[in-house]
Design an enzyme around this catalytic site. Structure first.
Site, PDB file in Angstrom:
ATOM      1  N   TYR A  20      25.504  14.692  25.013  1.00 43.01           N
ATOM      2  CA  TYR A  20      26.106  15.240  26.230  1.00 43.01           C
ATOM      3  C   TYR A  20      27.637  15.207  26.128  1.00 43.01           C
ATOM      4  CZ  TYR A  20      27.169  15.797  31.215  1.00 43.01           C
ATOM      5  OH  TYR A  20      27.659  16.234  32.425  1.00 43.01           O
ATOM      6  N   LYS A  33      30.427  18.375  26.196  1.00 41.99           N
ATOM      7  CA  LYS A  33      31.479  18.481  27.201  1.00 41.99           C
ATOM      8  C   LYS A  33      32.871  18.436  26.572  1.00 41.99           C
ATOM      9  CE  LYS A  33      28.791  19.087  30.699  1.00 41.99           C
ATOM     10  NZ  LYS A  33      28.755  20.403  31.389  1.00 41.99           N
ATOM     11  N   ILE A  40      28.713  12.740  40.713  1.00 44.62           N
ATOM     12  CA  ILE A  40      28.568  13.543  41.920  1.00 44.62           C
ATOM     13  C   ILE A  40      27.124  13.474  42.406  1.00 44.62           C
ATOM     14  CG2 ILE A  40      28.929  15.832  42.940  1.00 44.62           C
ATOM     15  CD1 ILE A  40      31.477  14.541  41.762  1.00 44.62           C
ATOM     16  N   THR A  87      24.130  14.952  43.143  1.00 43.21           N
ATOM     17  CA  THR A  87      23.398  16.196  42.919  1.00 43.21           C
ATOM     18  C   THR A  87      21.991  15.855  42.442  1.00 43.21           C
ATOM     19  OG1 THR A  87      23.941  16.419  40.566  1.00 43.21           O
ATOM     20  CG2 THR A  87      25.548  17.307  42.146  1.00 43.21           C
TER      21      THR A  87
END
Length: 256
Positions: free
Chosen positions: A163, A167, A196, A198
């Protein structure tokens, strides 16, 4: 009073929930017509319904950012509906647990898991940039694009190497695109969210909330609307001198 995106046409990927949905709604509030794309048909239809119910103008385009033909179709359908693309938010992405078991170190990761991560998070952004920029050039140049990177595009995170790599790649791709197309009036920036609230982060937060919050100076999760406000501003003419930037919105995580 006119909004800061008044009269502009926008495309948002990953718009079926979370940050993408919040940004589509915020863009419409600021006067943009918004095409919303995602793999989830139900998700984008709900987002479009929310935009239109609030008096905005929006269309749904189901599509997979890893499929070049699908990305070309997203751009073509946006232009068909709105006549042009002035701004885009390349937000579609996946987290580690979406492509394989969570908590794996590098020697435990499989090639298919890493390939899937790269396909969505990096190749997907590349394909979107390719077709969005081509359309903006066709229009005579000018436009603003924001890519979703992450704090993981600026630092290392244990058990998230694949990941993190994608990014970091998004940050580099953003900088290169900004340099290549500055003379065409096309600005390319990225937003780097922290943790965040989500659907993508729910499981991680359920498991590690206290551990993670101890590292966030403001001691809370961000909400999608806080990222949306940053994206809308970067897409607007108010950010006319900003390109190639990584805009961090993380509650102080990377500063601590």
């Amino acid at each position: 009073m006119a909004g800061i995106l008044d009269g502009k046409a926008a495309l948002v990927t990953g718009g079926g929930s979370g940050i993408g949905r919040a940004t589509a709604i915020a863009m419409a509030r600021e006067g943009a017509r918004v095409a919303v794309s995602d793999l989830s048909k139900d998700g984008i239809e709900e987002t479009v319904a929310l935009v239109n119910a609030a008096g905005g103008q929006s269309i749904a385009i189901q599509g997979d950012v890893t499929d070049e033909a699908a990305v070309a179709n997203m751009v073509a359908r946006t232009v068909s509906a709105f006549g042009r693309i002035d701004c885009a938010f390349n937000n579609a992405g996946v987290a580690g647990r979406s492509v394989g078991p969570p908590g794996q170190r590098i020697h435990e990761l499989t090639q298919p898991t890493v390939a899937k991560m790269f396909s969505v998070n990096l190749m997907g952004v590349f394909l979107c940039l390719k077709y969005e920029i081509a359309q903006m050039l066709k229009q005579g140049g000018g436009g603003a694009i924001v890519n979703t990177a992450s704090i993981a595009g600026l630092i290392g995170l244990a058990t998230s190497a694949h990941y993190v790599a994608t990014k970091h790649g998004v940050v580099g791709l953003t900088k290169s695109a900004a340099v290549e197309y500055a003379q065409d009036g096309i600005r390319v920036n990225c937003v780097n969210p922290g943790y965040i609230k989500t659907p993508m982060t729910k499981e991680t937060m359920d498991e590690r909330y206290d551990e993670i919050m101890a590292k966030v100076p403001v001691r809370r999760l961000g909400v999608p609307e806080e990222i949306a406000e940053a994206v809308v501003w970067m897409c607007s003419d108010k950010a006319s001198f900003m390109t190639g930037a990584s805009h961090v919105v993380d509650g102080g995580y990377t500063a601590a």
